[in-house]
Write a protein that holds these residues in place. Sequence first.
Motif, PDB file in Angstrom:
ATOM      1  N   THR A   1       8.948 -19.500  -5.880  1.00 14.23           N
ATOM      2  CA  THR A   1       9.673 -18.255  -5.965  1.00 14.23           C
ATOM      3  C   THR A   1      11.011 -18.629  -6.959  1.00 14.23           C
ATOM      4  OG1 THR A   1      11.401 -18.609  -4.473  1.00 14.23           O
ATOM      5  CG2 THR A   1       9.300 -17.507  -3.772  1.00 14.23           C
ATOM      6  N   VAL A   2      12.027 -17.686  -7.334  1.00 12.75           N
ATOM      7  CA  VAL A   2      12.994 -17.776  -7.914  1.00 12.75           C
ATOM      8  C   VAL A   2      14.434 -17.884  -7.271  1.00 12.75           C
ATOM      9  CG1 VAL A   2      12.389 -16.812 -10.391  1.00 12.75           C
ATOM     10  CG2 VAL A   2      13.270 -15.316  -8.678  1.00 12.75           C
ATOM     11  N   ALA A   3      14.157 -17.935  -5.920  1.00 14.21           N
ATOM     12  CA  ALA A   3      15.280 -17.686  -5.003  1.00 14.21           C
ATOM     13  C   ALA A   3      16.198 -18.987  -5.081  1.00 14.21           C
ATOM     14  CB  ALA A   3      14.721 -17.818  -3.638  1.00 14.21           C
ATOM     15  N   SER A   4      17.575 -18.756  -5.143  1.00 19.28           N
ATOM     16  CA  SER A   4      18.503 -19.834  -5.108  1.00 19.28           C
ATOM     17  C   SER A   4      18.476 -20.761  -4.005  1.00 19.28           C
ATOM     18  CB  SER A   4      19.997 -19.199  -5.471  1.00 19.28           C
ATOM     19  OG  SER A   4      19.961 -18.757  -6.672  1.00 19.28           O
ATOM     20  N   VAL A   5      18.317 -22.054  -3.933  1.00 19.98           N
ATOM     21  CA  VAL A   5      18.211 -22.632  -2.808  1.00 19.98           C
ATOM     22  C   VAL A   5      19.504 -23.753  -2.603  1.00 19.98           C
ATOM     23  CG1 VAL A   5      16.849 -24.508  -1.357  1.00 19.98           C
ATOM     24  CG2 VAL A   5      15.713 -22.904  -2.994  1.00 19.98           C
ATOM     25  N   LEU A   6      19.993 -23.645  -1.318  1.00 17.83           N
ATOM     26  CA  LEU A   6      21.142 -24.764  -1.175  1.00 17.83           C
ATOM     27  C   LEU A   6      20.399 -25.912  -0.175  1.00 17.83           C
ATOM     28  CD1 LEU A   6      24.030 -25.983  -1.505  1.00 17.83           C
ATOM     29  CD2 LEU A   6      24.550 -23.985   0.643  1.00 17.83           C
ATOM     30  N   LEU A   7      20.709 -27.025  -0.618  1.00 18.57           N
ATOM     31  CA  LEU A   7      20.210 -28.127   0.249  1.00 18.57           C
ATOM     32  C   LEU A   7      21.384 -28.880   0.883  1.00 18.57           C
ATOM     33  CD1 LEU A   7      17.848 -29.725  -2.446  1.00 18.57           C
ATOM     34  CD2 LEU A   7      17.267 -28.246  -0.757  1.00 18.57           C
ATOM     35  N   VAL A   8      21.201 -28.715   2.204  1.00 19.57           N
ATOM     36  CA  VAL A   8      22.416 -29.455   2.876  1.00 19.57           C
ATOM     37  C   VAL A   8      22.067 -30.637   3.813  1.00 19.57           C
ATOM     38  CG1 VAL A   8      24.290 -29.030   4.571  1.00 19.57           C
ATOM     39  CG2 VAL A   8      23.591 -27.247   3.046  1.00 19.57           C
TER      40      VAL A   8
END
Length: 459
Positions: free
Chosen positions: A170-177
Amino acid sequence: MHSQENNQGLVFFIDDEKAIRASVRQCLELADFACRDFARAQEALEQITLQFPGVVLSDVKMPGMDGLALQKAVQAIDPDIPVVLVTAHGDIGMAVEAMRAGAYDFIEKPFEPLAILEVARRALEKRRLVLDNRELRLDLAAAEDLDARLVGSSPQMRALKREIVNIAPTVASVLLVGETGTGKEVVARCLHELSPRRTRTFLALNCAAIPPQLAESELFGHERGAFTGALRPHRGRLEAAAGGTLFLDEITSMPLEVQGKLLRALQDREVLPVGGNTPRPVEFRLVSAANEDPQEAIAKGRLRADLYYRLSTVELAIPPLRQRGQDLPLLFSLFLERAASTYDREVSPPRPQFMAALLRHHWPGNVRELKNLAERYALSSRPEALALPGQAATPQGPAAQGASLAEQVQHFERQIIKDAIKRHQGDMRAVLEELGLPRRTLNEKMAKFGLSRQGQPEP
Ligand SMILES: Nc1ncnc2c1ncn2[C@@H]1O[C@H](COP(=O)(O)OP(=O)(O)OP(=O)(O)O)[C@@H](O)[C@H]1O
Ligand SMILES: [Mg+2]
């Protein structure tokens, strides 16, 4: 025009007679097929690829490339594209030859509209099945690739990999924590590699490494003469990532003012270079990473809340190594193997006692720390004597003093089980899964070591 969403599928129809093209096309469109018609086979052929989502229906007798030649050419591109040929009435020889050459079916002239619809429906169904199966196989290959890149089979890592496979395309923005060294960059690359953007750029930018006064020009670019020393125009990172994935590492280190400008660029999908007055369009998939809790960073004024919401359409937590002891032996032996081959060393596998010490370590540097240790282990002349920071090399506690190896191993085994029970707050199913033990074995060991579900010795 020929989108597949609202109809029965796409049919390419080729015939040199204009009137026939018009009537077949109308007939197909009325029945909710998408149809494109061509007077010449060559024109249709130019638009056919391995991913062609439709079927081909073609007259046989045509000037230039005829139907049989077209059929061969289509099959050369993808033998799984159904080609239906329209043959002259009574020309059995031609029909037989076409079928033998691999045509999906044939219809005789003059034909009933219904006959065309029926054969088109069947052929399209077959085509869809072929494409679905290919997609499935692609997914399997991607999953294997993921296992090789992101090592670990603990329940936490398996859950993480499932999420990666789901959202990567997908093009969803992903935040990795996740804490330092947990593998955030590895995950960011996996998201890129498992997406249709894999052939485009993966651009990583560490926000903590850019001097604040240059951050804006680094991200958005600048025009010539925008500031002292700007001798040439410079393309910013957002533009350089066009069509690919932009990885913004340590996002909470970005100056607040620049965070505001980044947010605007993301909302408008365009950037205004420093010193410029014409915005330029940008298109990329954004993955960002933080090694501190974003809520805390917002509370401390290090991260803009509005930017946080824009970055974290999907938020993935990467668990610290100490919470997935199950992955540790696998990762350690992998890193050890790699180090041994890099440094061309013979390395003997670590003894259980050493592995037990690894399992008790807190791993503040997570996987990176483990990798470094494996390298030192491979290079050391007395690897088992290596000390982990904050821990003595030889095991502490009663087990260490003059105990036999078997006793020491038991001591550590007991400790590992006790820790797992405590970590899962007595959820035995989770403990079984983490340790990979059958229920009966675990019960026996707990009884032997005097452990209860509370993780304490039985009274
Ligand atoms: N699951 C894993 N399988 C294989 N290698 C891993 C895994 N996790 C981390 N690594 C390796 O550990 C090292 C650290 O990983 P990475 O750089 O992705 O961590 P990070 O979360 O980005 O850390 P930091 O916050 O310090 O930037 C890298 O060499 C990476 O290849
Ligand atoms: Mg990193």
